[in-house]
Scaffold this motif. Structure first.
Motif, mmCIF file in Angstrom:
data_model
loop_
_atom_site.group_PDB
_atom_site.id
_atom_site.type_symbol
_atom_site.label_atom_id
_atom_site.label_comp_id
_atom_site.label_asym_id
_atom_site.label_seq_id
_atom_site.Cartn_x
_atom_site.Cartn_y
_atom_site.Cartn_z
ATOM 1 N N GLN A 181 0.774 -0.951 0.357
ATOM 2 C CA GLN A 181 -0.245 0.314 -0.058
ATOM 3 C C GLN A 181 0.683 1.234 -0.164
ATOM 4 O OE1 GLN A 181 -2.512 -0.290 3.479
ATOM 5 N NE2 GLN A 181 -4.295 -1.661 2.597
ATOM 6 N N SER A 233 2.394 4.977 0.604
ATOM 7 C CA SER A 233 2.631 5.402 2.335
ATOM 8 C C SER A 233 1.935 6.797 2.815
ATOM 9 C CB SER A 233 4.185 6.198 2.319
ATOM 10 O OG SER A 233 4.494 6.549 3.111
ATOM 11 N N ARG A 234 1.059 7.251 4.320
ATOM 12 C CA ARG A 234 0.731 7.330 4.254
ATOM 13 C C ARG A 234 1.346 8.020 5.356
ATOM 14 N NH1 ARG A 234 -5.365 4.066 5.146
ATOM 15 N NH2 ARG A 234 -4.987 2.449 2.789
ATOM 16 N N THR A 252 0.363 10.888 9.027
ATOM 17 C CA THR A 252 -1.098 11.319 9.539
ATOM 18 C C THR A 252 -0.515 12.494 10.234
ATOM 19 O OG1 THR A 252 -1.923 9.519 10.075
ATOM 20 C CG2 THR A 252 -3.034 10.392 11.537
ATOM 21 N N GLU A 305 -4.830 13.038 7.415
ATOM 22 C CA GLU A 305 -4.689 11.734 6.418
ATOM 23 C C GLU A 305 -3.923 11.621 5.359
ATOM 24 O OE1 GLU A 305 -5.755 7.292 5.115
ATOM 25 O OE2 GLU A 305 -5.292 6.964 7.466
ATOM 26 N N ARG A 361 -2.290 10.365 2.072
ATOM 27 C CA ARG A 361 -2.055 10.058 1.176
ATOM 28 C C ARG A 361 -0.528 10.162 -0.141
ATOM 29 N NH1 ARG A 361 -5.794 5.808 1.463
ATOM 30 N NH2 ARG A 361 -4.740 4.378 -0.656
ATOM 31 N N GLU A 362 -0.365 8.829 -0.783
ATOM 32 C CA GLU A 362 1.315 9.272 -1.201
ATOM 33 C C GLU A 362 1.042 9.734 -2.352
ATOM 34 O OE1 GLU A 362 4.539 6.498 -3.262
ATOM 35 O OE2 GLU A 362 3.278 5.068 -2.205
ATOM 36 N N ASP A 363 -0.608 9.330 -3.419
ATOM 37 C CA ASP A 363 -1.118 9.133 -4.155
ATOM 38 C C ASP A 363 -2.002 10.872 -4.015
ATOM 39 O OD1 ASP A 363 -3.358 7.774 -3.096
ATOM 40 O OD2 ASP A 363 -3.984 6.779 -3.964
ATOM 41 N N GLY A 364 -1.711 11.391 -3.199
ATOM 42 C CA GLY A 364 -2.970 12.558 -3.205
ATOM 43 C C GLY A 364 -2.188 13.654 -2.934
ATOM 44 N N CYS A 379 4.935 13.797 -1.095
ATOM 45 C CA CYS A 379 5.226 12.609 -0.887
ATOM 46 C C CYS A 379 5.890 12.444 -2.540
ATOM 47 C CB CYS A 379 3.924 11.430 -0.853
ATOM 48 S SG CYS A 379 5.013 9.907 -0.070
#
Length: 297
Positions: free
Chosen positions: A190, A192-193, A195, A204, A206-209, A238
């Protein structure tokens, strides 16, 4: 003096320390944890290791060769799992290590190999030793070290997932399935996240955000209306699994990772590891009311 050389970096983290502080109080919990860390350092030294630093309830050590780190890791697990004092307090440890090129400077160690080793420790479960398959590629049967494949995991700064393994350190492997809890491959793949927590609010990322903006601007992802925070102060984003704090402010940003020394970032980028706190525009101590707590996992 700085020098780059191949070296093995090992992290050993005590599991269950939070419960100790909650049930026994600060003084007794600190005494127990200190005793466990002392035992881990003694084992490391016995295998030719060198203590680099203690970070809360975790130690970071280096070894000339991976086989020394592997044998030390196994002895660490055996010690914590069999010593009556540690067993009585239900202590356990997570261990991760990696062998690679690292920069040695002023008694500390830096570089990609350190980040990979820290990631191995983060992936490790209680009573588990996790390392990269590349670290074990030149192993022989010395010390009777055995391992098993766990699949692939993403590591910050690496474009592709890497093969990881865990070491089988138990003398009796009849109950290995219940004791040695393997990392699920689908979990490690998954993204990387990160927080972020601020004044009771949890965010939170997210890597793809998209990049997460912080500043006085009301349109920021996190708006902080104080005079020392710039309108467009900083961004969290990220890149290839590596979380970065990017400062664009007048006063800079202050970051503390774990128990390490505070760092000032001013119109520059800083890679973030594990967890810590961020203060925008002033030192961590001065900005206690508006600290941003972060955790990567």
């Amino acid at each position: 003096m700085s020098a780059t050389q191949p070296i093995t970096i090992l992290f050993a983290d005590i599991s269950g320390s939070t419960r100790l502080f909650e049930t026994l109080g600060d003084v007794d919990a600190r005494r127990i944890i200190s005793s466990a860390l002392t035992a881990l350092v003694r084992i490391s030294n016995g295998h030719g290791g060198r203590l680099i630093k203690t970070i809360g309830d975790e130690i970071m050590c280096t070894f000339p060769a991976a086989v020394q780190a592997a044998m030390a890791a196994c002895d660490m697990q055996r010690c914590i799992s069999t010593d009556p004092a540690f067993v009585a307090d239900a202590l356990g440890i997570r261990v991760g290590f990696h062998h690679g090129e690292a920069l040695l400077e002023n008694g500390d160690v830096y570089g990609d190999a350190v980040n990979v080793a820290a990631r191995m420790a983060a992936l490790s479960k209680r009573e588990q030793i996790v390392t990269t398959a590349s670290t074990l590629k030149d192993f022989t049967s010395i010390g009777g070290i055995r391992s098993r494949a766990l699949g692939r995991a993403r590591v910050a700064g690496k474009l592709l997932p890497i093969e990881i393994v865990d070491l089988i350190w138990q003398e009796d492997t009849s109950n290995l399935t219940s004791i040695q809890r393997a990392i699920r491959v689908e979990d490690t793949q998954q993204g990387s996240r990160l927080t972020l927590r601020h004044r009771g609010r949890a965010i939170e990322l997210r890597e793809d955000g998209p990049p997460f903006t912080m500043g006085r601007d009301p349109a920021s992802g996190l708006s902080i209306e104080t005079e020392w925070v710039s309108r467009h102060h900083a961004t969290l984003e990220c890149r290839r699994g590596l979380w970065l704090l990017i400062d664009r402010s007048t006063n800079g940003s202050f970051v503390r990772i774990g128990d390490e020394d505070e760092l000032r970032v001013h119109r520059n980028e800083l890679p973030l590891r594990r967890g810590g706190c961020i203060s925008l525009g002033q030192t961590v101590a001065a900005g206690a009311a508006d600290l941003l707590m972060f955790e990567i996992g």
